[in-house]
Structures are given as structure tokens and as C-alpha cells.
Design a protein around this motif. Structure first.
Motif, PDB file in Angstrom:
ATOM      1  N   LEU A   1      -9.381   8.261  -2.259  1.00 27.57           N
ATOM      2  CA  LEU A   1      -9.141   6.814  -2.190  1.00 27.57           C
ATOM      3  C   LEU A   1      -9.270   6.288  -0.773  1.00 27.57           C
ATOM      4  O   LEU A   1      -9.782   5.182  -0.552  1.00 27.57           O
ATOM      5  CB  LEU A   1      -7.768   6.479  -2.770  1.00 27.57           C
ATOM      6  CG  LEU A   1      -7.672   6.595  -4.292  1.00 27.57           C
ATOM      7  CD1 LEU A   1      -6.233   6.399  -4.753  1.00 27.57           C
ATOM      8  CD2 LEU A   1      -8.585   5.578  -4.957  1.00 27.57           C
ATOM      9  N   ALA A   2      -8.824   7.061   0.204  1.00 30.70           N
ATOM     10  CA  ALA A   2      -8.967   6.648   1.605  1.00 30.70           C
ATOM     11  C   ALA A   2     -10.441   6.567   1.987  1.00 30.70           C
ATOM     12  O   ALA A   2     -10.870   5.615   2.663  1.00 30.70           O
ATOM     13  CB  ALA A   2      -8.229   7.619   2.514  1.00 30.70           C
ATOM     14  N   LEU A   3     -11.219   7.546   1.555  1.00 33.33           N
ATOM     15  CA  LEU A   3     -12.654   7.528   1.837  1.00 33.33           C
ATOM     16  C   LEU A   3     -13.336   6.341   1.155  1.00 33.33           C
ATOM     17  O   LEU A   3     -14.159   5.650   1.764  1.00 33.33           O
ATOM     18  CB  LEU A   3     -13.294   8.838   1.382  1.00 33.33           C
ATOM     19  CG  LEU A   3     -14.790   8.967   1.632  1.00 33.33           C
ATOM     20  CD1 LEU A   3     -15.094   8.935   3.121  1.00 33.33           C
ATOM     21  CD2 LEU A   3     -15.313  10.247   1.005  1.00 33.33           C
ATOM     22  N   ALA A   4     -12.983   6.092  -0.095  1.00 30.23           N
ATOM     23  CA  ALA A   4     -13.557   4.943  -0.810  1.00 30.23           C
ATOM     24  C   ALA A   4     -13.183   3.629  -0.132  1.00 30.23           C
ATOM     25  O   ALA A   4     -14.014   2.720  -0.013  1.00 30.23           O
ATOM     26  CB  ALA A   4     -13.084   4.943  -2.260  1.00 30.23           C
ATOM     27  N   SER A   5     -11.963   3.530   0.354  1.00 30.01           N
ATOM     28  CA  SER A   5     -11.533   2.321   1.064  1.00 30.01           C
ATOM     29  C   SER A   5     -12.307   2.140   2.360  1.00 30.01           C
ATOM     30  O   SER A   5     -12.699   1.021   2.712  1.00 30.01           O
ATOM     31  CB  SER A   5     -10.039   2.383   1.371  1.00 30.01           C
ATOM     32  OG  SER A   5      -9.297   2.432   0.196  1.00 30.01           O
ATOM     33  N   ALA A   6     -12.528   3.234   3.080  1.00 31.99           N
ATOM     34  CA  ALA A   6     -13.290   3.150   4.328  1.00 31.99           C
ATOM     35  C   ALA A   6     -14.730   2.714   4.062  1.00 31.99           C
ATOM     36  O   ALA A   6     -15.280   1.882   4.801  1.00 31.99           O
ATOM     37  CB  ALA A   6     -13.261   4.496   5.044  1.00 31.99           C
ATOM     38  N   VAL A   7     -15.338   3.250   3.022  1.00 32.39           N
ATOM     39  CA  VAL A   7     -16.707   2.864   2.677  1.00 32.39           C
ATOM     40  C   VAL A   7     -16.765   1.384   2.308  1.00 32.39           C
ATOM     41  O   VAL A   7     -17.653   0.650   2.755  1.00 32.39           O
ATOM     42  CB  VAL A   7     -17.257   3.750   1.536  1.00 32.39           C
ATOM     43  CG1 VAL A   7     -18.556   3.193   0.970  1.00 32.39           C
ATOM     44  CG2 VAL A   7     -17.452   5.170   2.025  1.00 32.39           C
ATOM     45  N   CYS A   8     -15.800   0.921   1.518  1.00 33.96           N
ATOM     46  CA  CYS A   8     -15.754  -0.506   1.145  1.00 33.96           C
ATOM     47  C   CYS A   8     -15.565  -1.394   2.374  1.00 33.96           C
ATOM     48  O   CYS A   8     -16.175  -2.454   2.477  1.00 33.96           O
ATOM     49  CB  CYS A   8     -14.639  -0.759   0.144  1.00 33.96           C
ATOM     50  SG  CYS A   8     -14.980  -0.108  -1.494  1.00 33.96           S
ATOM     51  N   ALA A   9     -14.737  -0.943   3.301  1.00 36.32           N
ATOM     52  CA  ALA A   9     -14.516  -1.734   4.517  1.00 36.32           C
ATOM     53  C   ALA A   9     -15.790  -1.831   5.343  1.00 36.32           C
ATOM     54  O   ALA A   9     -16.136  -2.904   5.852  1.00 36.32           O
ATOM     55  CB  ALA A   9     -13.391  -1.116   5.346  1.00 36.32           C
TER      56      ALA A   9
ATOM     57  N   GLY B   1       0.815  -1.212   0.000  1.00 37.92           N
ATOM     58  CA  GLY B   1       0.000   0.000   0.000  1.00 37.92           C
ATOM     59  C   GLY B   1       0.848   1.261   0.000  1.00 37.92           C
ATOM     60  O   GLY B   1       0.539   2.230  -0.702  1.00 37.92           O
ATOM     61  N   PHE B   2       1.929   1.255   0.799  1.00 36.64           N
ATOM     62  CA  PHE B   2       2.830   2.415   0.814  1.00 36.64           C
ATOM     63  C   PHE B   2       3.428   2.646  -0.571  1.00 36.64           C
ATOM     64  O   PHE B   2       3.491   3.779  -1.056  1.00 36.64           O
ATOM     65  CB  PHE B   2       3.966   2.217   1.811  1.00 36.64           C
ATOM     66  CG  PHE B   2       3.537   2.185   3.258  1.00 36.64           C
ATOM     67  CD1 PHE B   2       2.372   2.794   3.687  1.00 36.64           C
ATOM     68  CD2 PHE B   2       4.318   1.537   4.186  1.00 36.64           C
ATOM     69  CE1 PHE B   2       1.991   2.764   5.014  1.00 36.64           C
ATOM     70  CE2 PHE B   2       3.949   1.499   5.517  1.00 36.64           C
ATOM     71  CZ  PHE B   2       2.783   2.114   5.935  1.00 36.64           C
ATOM     72  N   ALA B   3       3.890   1.571  -1.204  1.00 37.27           N
ATOM     73  CA  ALA B   3       4.512   1.688  -2.525  1.00 37.27           C
ATOM     74  C   ALA B   3       3.502   2.153  -3.574  1.00 37.27           C
ATOM     75  O   ALA B   3       3.797   3.022  -4.401  1.00 37.27           O
ATOM     76  CB  ALA B   3       5.124   0.358  -2.943  1.00 37.27           C
ATOM     77  N   ALA B   4       2.300   1.593  -3.534  1.00 41.23           N
ATOM     78  CA  ALA B   4       1.277   1.987  -4.507  1.00 41.23           C
ATOM     79  C   ALA B   4       0.864   3.441  -4.295  1.00 41.23           C
ATOM     80  O   ALA B   4       0.684   4.193  -5.261  1.00 41.23           O
ATOM     81  CB  ALA B   4       0.057   1.065  -4.386  1.00 41.23           C
ATOM     82  N   GLY B   5       0.729   3.865  -3.051  1.00 40.68           N
ATOM     83  CA  GLY B   5       0.383   5.251  -2.767  1.00 40.68           C
ATOM     84  C   GLY B   5       1.454   6.221  -3.217  1.00 40.68           C
ATOM     85  O   GLY B   5       1.163   7.291  -3.774  1.00 40.68           O
ATOM     86  N   SER B   6       2.710   5.857  -3.003  1.00 43.29           N
ATOM     87  CA  SER B   6       3.815   6.708  -3.453  1.00 43.29           C
ATOM     88  C   SER B   6       3.847   6.816  -4.966  1.00 43.29           C
ATOM     89  O   SER B   6       4.053   7.902  -5.518  1.00 43.29           O
ATOM     90  CB  SER B   6       5.140   6.147  -2.946  1.00 43.29           C
ATOM     91  OG  SER B   6       5.176   6.143  -1.544  1.00 43.29           O
ATOM     92  N   ALA B   7       3.643   5.696  -5.635  1.00 42.65           N
ATOM     93  CA  ALA B   7       3.647   5.708  -7.098  1.00 42.65           C
ATOM     94  C   ALA B   7       2.480   6.527  -7.637  1.00 42.65           C
ATOM     95  O   ALA B   7       2.633   7.284  -8.609  1.00 42.65           O
ATOM     96  CB  ALA B   7       3.575   4.280  -7.639  1.00 42.65           C
ATOM     97  N   LEU B   8       1.316   6.408  -7.016  1.00 46.79           N
ATOM     98  CA  LEU B   8       0.158   7.182  -7.463  1.00 46.79           C
ATOM     99  C   LEU B   8       0.393   8.673  -7.255  1.00 46.79           C
ATOM    100  O   LEU B   8       0.092   9.483  -8.132  1.00 46.79           O
ATOM    101  CB  LEU B   8      -1.096   6.738  -6.717  1.00 46.79           C
ATOM    102  CG  LEU B   8      -2.368   7.494  -7.073  1.00 46.79           C
ATOM    103  CD1 LEU B   8      -2.739   7.250  -8.536  1.00 46.79           C
ATOM    104  CD2 LEU B   8      -3.497   7.084  -6.169  1.00 46.79           C
ATOM    105  N   ALA B   9       0.941   9.052  -6.110  1.00 46.36           N
ATOM    106  CA  ALA B   9       1.213  10.470  -5.845  1.00 46.36           C
ATOM    107  C   ALA B   9       2.224  11.018  -6.849  1.00 46.36           C
ATOM    108  O   ALA B   9       2.051  12.131  -7.368  1.00 46.36           O
ATOM    109  CB  ALA B   9       1.731  10.646  -4.425  1.00 46.36           C
ATOM    110  N   ALA B  10       3.261  10.245  -7.138  1.00 49.30           N
ATOM    111  CA  ALA B  10       4.256  10.699  -8.117  1.00 49.30           C
ATOM    112  C   ALA B  10       3.638  10.833  -9.503  1.00 49.30           C
ATOM    113  O   ALA B  10       3.956  11.770 -10.250  1.00 49.30           O
ATOM    114  CB  ALA B  10       5.424   9.722  -8.156  1.00 49.30           C
ATOM    115  N   THR B  11       2.741   9.930  -9.853  1.00 48.94           N
ATOM    116  CA  THR B  11       2.079   9.991 -11.155  1.00 48.94           C
ATOM    117  C   THR B  11       1.201  11.232 -11.266  1.00 48.94           C
ATOM    118  O   THR B  11       1.214  11.930 -12.292  1.00 48.94           O
ATOM    119  CB  THR B  11       1.228   8.722 -11.382  1.00 48.94           C
ATOM    120  OG1 THR B  11       2.083   7.585 -11.300  1.00 48.94           O
ATOM    121  CG2 THR B  11       0.537   8.744 -12.725  1.00 48.94           C
TER     122      THR B  11
END
Length: 99
Positions: free
Chosen positions: A65-73, A29-39
Motif C-alpha cells: 500500500l505504501a508503494l502504491a501510494s507513492a506511485v499515485c503521488a 491514516g494511522f487509524a486506517a493502517g492499524s485497523a487494516l493490520a489487525a484485520t
């Protein structure tokens, strides 16, 4: 916080595997978040300088994305049935002390 929850809800012989899996998923998750932010930063910044609005947009994308993840959870959490013993009072029995 999460390791405490994992240890409480996983059998003792599976604790190390569950904690390892938790660590791998967190780092993914950290790696994907970093890559998304850089993109996002790269896509919204012209040339070689970073535009200030790009940082705001990257933060908004991350918050969305954090909000969408919380809703899915919340949606996928298993529903607990009411405790059948709730509200039942238990009277103390005779003491087993013989002294």
C-alpha cells in the motif's frame, strides 16, 4: 517535515487550517493502517493465537500500500514547466551606495 512544506506553500492566514487538516489526515491514516493490520492478523491467524506468518503478511500488505501510494503521488504531481529565466545571466548594475 510536512508541516514545514505546508507553512512554506500556504498563505499565512490559512496556515493553521492547513496544519489542522494535515493532522486530521495523518491520524486518519494511522487509524486506517492499524485497523487494516489487525484485520490481516485476525484473518490469517487460526484460533486465538497469532501466527508468525500473519505478521509477515501484514507487513507486506502495508509495504504494498505504501508503494502504491507513492506511485499515485508521483503520477498525480503537477509537472513544472522549465523556468523561463534559467540560464540567463544577470550583470550587476551600478551600486546605489553613496558613501
Amino acid at each position: 517535515m510536512i508541516p514545514v512544506v505546508v507553512v512554506r506553500h500556504v498563505p499565512a492566514h490559512d496556515t493553521s487550517s492547513a496544519l489542522s487538516a494535515n493532522r486530521v489526515v495523518r491520524f486518519f491514516g494511522f487509524a486506517a493502517g492499524s485497523a487494516l493490520a489487525a484485520t490481516v492478523l485476525d484473518a490469517l491467524s487460526p484460533g486465538e493465537t497469532l501466527a508468525p506468518h500473519a505478521f509477515t503478511m501484514a507487513a507486506l500488505v502495508g509495504a504494498g500500500l505504501a508503494l502504491a501510494s507513492a506511485v499515485c503521488a508521483v503520477i498525480t504531481l503537477p509537472r513544472r514547466s522549465p523556468d523561463p529565466g534559467a540560464g540567463v545571466s544577470v550583470q550587476p548594475g551600478p551600486s546605489l551606495d553613496t558613501a
